[in-house]
Scaffold this active site. Structure first.
Site, PDB file in Angstrom:
ATOM      1  N   ASN B 392     -50.843  11.245  29.306  1.00  0.00           N
ATOM      2  CA  ASN B 392     -49.994  12.093  29.992  1.00  0.00           C
ATOM      3  C   ASN B 392     -48.703  12.625  29.221  1.00  0.00           C
ATOM      4  O   ASN B 392     -48.732  14.007  29.079  1.00  0.00           O
ATOM      5  CB  ASN B 392     -49.511  11.432  31.327  1.00  0.00           C
ATOM      6  CG  ASN B 392     -48.766  12.094  32.309  1.00  0.00           C
ATOM      7  OD1 ASN B 392     -48.488  13.226  32.017  1.00  0.00           O
ATOM      8  ND2 ASN B 392     -48.229  11.332  33.559  1.00  0.00           N
ATOM      9  N   ASP B 393     -47.869  11.993  28.965  1.00  0.00           N
ATOM     10  CA  ASP B 393     -46.688  12.337  28.222  1.00  0.00           C
ATOM     11  C   ASP B 393     -47.120  13.226  26.919  1.00  0.00           C
ATOM     12  O   ASP B 393     -46.220  14.110  26.651  1.00  0.00           O
ATOM     13  CB  ASP B 393     -45.731  11.185  28.070  1.00  0.00           C
ATOM     14  CG  ASP B 393     -45.210  10.393  29.279  1.00  0.00           C
ATOM     15  OD1 ASP B 393     -45.204  11.012  30.274  1.00  0.00           O
ATOM     16  OD2 ASP B 393     -45.109   9.246  29.315  1.00  0.00           O
ATOM     17  N   ILE B 394     -47.909  12.849  26.172  1.00  0.00           N
ATOM     18  CA  ILE B 394     -48.143  13.420  24.773  1.00  0.00           C
ATOM     19  C   ILE B 394     -48.905  14.720  25.069  1.00  0.00           C
ATOM     20  O   ILE B 394     -49.014  15.375  24.336  1.00  0.00           O
ATOM     21  CB  ILE B 394     -49.276  12.621  24.158  1.00  0.00           C
ATOM     22  CG1 ILE B 394     -50.484  12.367  24.735  1.00  0.00           C
ATOM     23  CG2 ILE B 394     -48.426  11.311  23.825  1.00  0.00           C
ATOM     24  CD1 ILE B 394     -51.652  11.784  23.838  1.00  0.00           C
TER      25      ILE B 394
END
Lengths: 138, 465
Positions: B392-394
């Site tokens: 997600n965050d990446i």
């Protein structure tokens, strides 16, 4: 030069040699005394620090060459080799008889062994996976 | 064995340890490297056993058998997804062993030639104190990290008022105790240092959030090395110093790589508190009114079958769902259809450095198909489908666009420039860093809501029809 003077010369050389060897022994004794830990407290620190700093540089250059795909095995194997402190544990657990120090040494031997065996085996398992897939890919 | 011989044997052992790390520069040489490592360790143990002071072999063999047995069983049984916890647990053992050894040296200095009880050389005392403090911090720090990774303790950072002040005060107290130990050589002070360091170890890890775990695991790796080096100074043993320095450097470099992967300074990570409430509610409000396209496994199968290239972006969610094998089957199916399939690995994907690579290797994904961020990031714009699974965050574009975002500046995988983004996720919730991902609301994004493994199975079934 006759046989007699030759023998005399030889004897002189022999005494000279034996004297020399005595001196050498004395010197060796002096050196060993000089390097006993009693007097080597600070000098070892300097030697150790030299080794330490150089090893940091070796580590720096070696680790940068490790491919990112193998960073997990790197962690596992560094974990295993850091258990080389078992050397200290063995010395503590070594003497005959029982005392507090030996108990601590024994416990440290157990802990370090868990790490050595566990670390190397888990690294091996990981590397096995990488080479297995290598064969398939080829 | 004369002392010179054992010192030379230790030197050989040190070189073996360097070769072990050197071998990891590629998958082909890695196994040889491992053999060097094992050989070096065996040589070190045997050499030590032959030292004059070591004679109670029965106890030692018993200890090695117990420890070795436990280690072997754990290492053989452990799931590859649980690797980060395992490594954290192993670090804690090194730390605790270092504490025990330093304590043994303190109570029986004669065995190590560092003076007599009550009259230990001052240099040795300082080294001992440092070794025991680092070891103790490594121990409790790793235990807390293990708890967080295993889910026994909350992954949320625990921050309280005056935390940094307290840590600084405890650090000052630690220095004071070390000085006191050098002056008095009292056993009470020694154990005081041990317990204070235990406390500090806990306190420095609790404020660090789950998203930063890769840094923490690497950092503790580094600490365990420094602890070994500290013990090496105490015992005046170059082997321990060399290996400790290698391990310390290795952990430090990995921490640096992880920090760079998140565009955060090391101190920023250490001071902690990331991934809590801080992530603003503003972003959430801004995006929530936009429609989200939600697709099914059949839709995903159709899109990917008709694509010419697919890049798979795995993340920790894939590990949690144990989806790596099913994912590889899905990729095989796509390859049969003539689709070019590759994998893109972000440096901080997963919970430890290289975690994703190991999981994909476990699932027999070819080494050549797995690419690092720098190698593949430019290819997304020429790719038809980016298949994001458990990450997600990446992939969050906010890292490039929104200076207010906590992850602003972090290098991300540019999945949004692919033709279509398929995003496998349990729900529309935020990631580990607690930040909303605006990628969900992009026109070319299709959300595939569900368990990663079940979704891959669904896609495989749909493709077979």
């Amino acid at each position: 030069m006759d046989a007699h003077t030759l023998a005399e010369d030889a004897a002189a050389v022999a005494t000279g040699a034996s004297q020399l060897s005595l001196q050498a022994q004395e010197l060796a004794l002096n050196i060993s005394q000089f390097t006993t830990p009693e007097t080597a407290g600070m000098p070892f620190f300097v030697v150790g620090l030299t080794v330490f700093v150089l090893a940091c540089f070796v580590g720096y250059y070696v680790v940068w060459r490790v491919t990112p795909a193998l960073h997990s095995p790197l962690m596992a194997v560094t974990n295993a080799i850091s258990s080389v402190i078992i050397v200290g544990a063995l010395i503590a657990a070594g003497p005959e008889g029982w005392n507090f120090s030996k108990l601590l040494g024994f416990l440290a031997v157990v802990l370090a062994s868990v790490n050595i065996f566990g670390g190397f085996i888990v690294t091996h398992r990981m590397l096995q996976m990488f080479s297995k897939k290598k064969k398939q890919g080829a | 064995m004369p002392i010179t011989v054992s010192l030379l044997a230790y030197l050989v052992s040190s070189v073996c340890c360097i070769m072990a790390l050197r071998g990891l520069s590629g998958p082909n040489t890695a196994k040889n490297g491992l053999m060097f490592g094992i050989g070096g360790m065996a040589l070190a143990v045997v050499t030590t056993l032959l030292l004059p002071g070591v004679s109670s072999y029965g106890m030692i063999i018993l200890g090695i058998a117990i420890g070795g047995g436990i280690g072997t069983i754990i290492a053989k049984k452990i799931e590859m997804t649980a690797l980060p916890q395992l490594v954290a647990a192993f670090h804690s053992l090194v730390g605790l062993a270092a504490v025990f050894i330093a304590a043994a040296a303190f109570h029986n200095p004669e065995a190590y030639n560092i003076g007599k009880q009550g009259d230990i050389h001052i240099g040795s005392l300082i080294e001992m104190a440092l070794g025991v403090a680092i070891g103790a911090v490594t121990f409790t720090g790793s235990v807390v990290a293990f708890g967080k990774l295993q889910g026994l303790v909350t992954g949320k950072p625990l921050v309280f008022k005056g935390q940094h002040m307290l840590n600084a005060a405890l650090g000052g107290l630690l220095l004071f105790l070390i000085v006191l130990l050098c002056l008095t050589e009292s056993a009470a002070v020694f154990w005081g240092i041990v317990f204070l360091s235990f406390l500090i170890g806990v306190l420095i890890i609790i404020p660090i959030g789950g998203a930063d775990m890769p840094v923490i695991v690497s950092m503790l790796n580094s600490y365990s090395g420094w602890a070994a080096a500290g013990i090496g100074f105490t015992l005046q043993n170059n082997l321990l110093i060399i290996v400790g320095a290698l391990v310390g450097a290795s952990g430090a470099i990995l921490s640096y790589i992880m920090c760079k992967g998140m565009n955060r300074s090391f101190f920023n990570v250490i001071l902690g508190g990331f991934g809590g409430e801080a992530a603003g509610g503003a972003a959430a409000a801004a995006v929530s009114d936009k429609p989200v396209k939600i697709g099914s496994a059949e839709d995903a199968a159709f899109i990917m079958k008709n694509a010419s290239s697919v890049i798979i972006v795995p993340g920790y969610g894939m590990a949690v769902a144990q989806a790596q094998h099913t994912l590889r089957e899905m990729a095989d199916q796509l390859k049969k259809e003539g689709v070019k399939v590759r994998y893109a690995i972000h440096p901080v994907a997963g919970r430890m450095p290289g975690h994703m690579n190991v999981l994909l290797a476990e699932a027999n994904v070819p080494y050549e198909d797995v690419l690092e961020l720098e190698e593949i990031n430019r290819d997304f714009s020429q790719t038809d489908v980016a298949f994001v699974i458990g990450a997600n965050d990446i992939t969050n574009p906010a890292a490039k666009k929104d200076p207010a975002s906590p992850i602003y500046g972090m290098p991300i995988l540019d999945v949004e420039s692919a033709g279509t983004v398929l995003f496998v996720k349990r729900s529309l919730g935020s990631g580990y860093a607690g930040i909303d991902n605006e990628l969900f609301f992009y026109d070319n994004t299709m959300m595939l809501l569900g368990d990663a493994k079940a979704m891959c199975e669904g896609i495989i079934r749909a493709m077979e029809h």
